[in-house]
Design a protein around this motif. Structure first.
Motif, PDB file in Angstrom:
ATOM      1  N   ASP A  71       0.834  -1.205   0.000  1.00 39.40           N
ATOM      2  CA  ASP A  71       0.000   0.000   0.000  1.00 39.40           C
ATOM      3  C   ASP A  71       0.871   1.258   0.000  1.00 39.40           C
ATOM      4  N   TYR A  72       1.988   1.193   0.705  1.00 38.32           N
ATOM      5  CA  TYR A  72       2.900   2.347   0.762  1.00 38.32           C
ATOM      6  C   TYR A  72       3.642   2.526  -0.564  1.00 38.32           C
ATOM      7  N   GLN A  73       4.171   1.418  -1.103  1.00 34.25           N
ATOM      8  CA  GLN A  73       4.996   1.490  -2.320  1.00 34.25           C
ATOM      9  C   GLN A  73       4.184   1.869  -3.549  1.00 34.25           C
ATOM     10  N   SER A  96       0.049   5.074   0.557  1.00 35.26           N
ATOM     11  CA  SER A  96      -0.722   5.067   1.803  1.00 35.26           C
ATOM     12  C   SER A  96       0.187   4.755   2.986  1.00 35.26           C
ATOM     13  N   ASP A  97      -0.090   5.375   4.133  1.00 33.91           N
ATOM     14  CA  ASP A  97       0.700   5.077   5.322  1.00 33.91           C
ATOM     15  C   ASP A  97       0.174   3.808   6.002  1.00 33.91           C
ATOM     16  N   LEU A 149       7.619   2.638   8.962  1.00 34.41           N
ATOM     17  CA  LEU A 149       6.178   2.875   8.804  1.00 34.41           C
ATOM     18  C   LEU A 149       5.425   2.504  10.077  1.00 34.41           C
TER      19      LEU A 149
END
Length: 311
Positions: A208-210, A214-215, A263
């Motif tokens: 989700d971050y990559q 999104s955090d 994260l």
């Protein structure tokens, strides 16, 4: 099955490239075994139903099985069952205990259309695979694609509900494959250092971050509902599978660490107990640089840098 924390850390310290390559080779052996079993079953049905919980690497594993089958001269088509979602109607959509629309429910799928398409494909007829537009929460038949299976062609239908009784019950001859990251990381005394469900959560957080920016809070907020859906709609049906496939890689705990720990540390301590548990687990794991991971490794589905640019 469980991985050894001691062997993981020793492998990373002594020869990280050899350790990663050994893990990927073991995964490829499992892909070969799955492809051979599917090929041997194709006289029964040309449909493969592939299921597993979120973060299991279903899409990449299906792609790898497809490539292996094609090396064996068997052309394979992979179809996401997400395309068979019904257009959302607030009046009839299934709802959870809180009254919100239950997007995890198998009753969001057009099961009748799926079962009709499976039967048509097995008879050698042409179907039109619909396209679900998530942005508009509606299924488009205009964007549908025709598909017909030749004499030695197969179709993999991949989705979290593929092994549900409402689908398997009408397609008992289909080959049924369950994919999940099933192996935890354990210490020498047998205690769990990192649970297999945490590995899937970390895969989701990093992906989700990559790929979405999104955090971790975004992923964690949805995780309890995802887990609820798994326990209700996925895990009870895994015994329907002809083959259970463990999609975990021993080195993943280490290669995810440098990416996911910052994260997780951005989350206030104590807000999510699972975050505190994962951070304690990561403290015992040697970090691994992603440069050792091949572009076609399953791990790349989550950390980026290929498996064909996230398909």
């Amino acid at each position: 099955m469980a991985y050894s924390l001691k062997q993981l850390n020793e492998g990373i310290r002594s020869d990280p490239q050899a350790f990663v390559d050994e893990c990927d080779a073991a995964f490829h052996k499992k892909v070969e075994t799955a492809a051979q079993k599917i090929a041997g079953h194709r006289a029964e049905s040309r449909i493969i139903l592939l299921s597993g919980p979120s973060g299991s690497g279903k899409t990449t594993t299906a792609l790898k099985i497809e490539e292996q089958l094609e090396k064996m001269g068997i052309q394979t088509h992979t179809v996401s069952m997400d395309n068979y979602f019904n257009t959302i109607d607030p009046e009839t959509a299934p709802r959870n205990r809180e009254g919100a629309i239950d997007y995890e429910s198998p009753f969001c799928l057009d099961v009748d259309l799926l079962n009709r398409h499976f039967a048509m494909l097995d008879r050698g007829e042409t179907i039109h695979v619909p396209k679900y537009e998530f942005a508009r929460q509606m299924r488009s038949d205009i964007l549908s694609q025709p598909m017909r299976l030749g004499p030695d062609e197969l179709a993999i239908f991949e989705g979290i509900h593929a092994l549900n009784d409402i689908i398997v019950g009408k397609n008992p001859r289909a080959f049924k494959l369950y994919i999940a990251a099933r192996s935890s990381l354990r210490d020498e005394d047998g205690s769990v250092v990192f649970d297999h469900a945490w590995l899937r959560l970390c895969r989701r957080i990093v992906r989700d971050y990559q790929f979405r920016g999104s955090d971790a809070a975004f992923t964690l907020k949805m995780w309890s509902n995802v887990r609820r859906g798994e326990k209700l709609y996925i895990s009870p049906y895994k015994e329907n599978a002809n083959l259970m496939f463990d999609s975990s890689l021993a080195f993943e705990f280490a290669v995810l660490k440098p990416i996911v720990v910052p994260l997780l540390e951005a989350i206030p301590a104590g807000k999510y107990s699972v975050v505190d548990d994962m951070l304690r687990g990561f403290e015992k794991i040697e970090p691994l640089d992603s440069k050792y991971v091949a572009p076609d490794s399953l791990a790349r589905e989550f950390i980026g840098g290929s498996i064909y640019d996230n398909h």
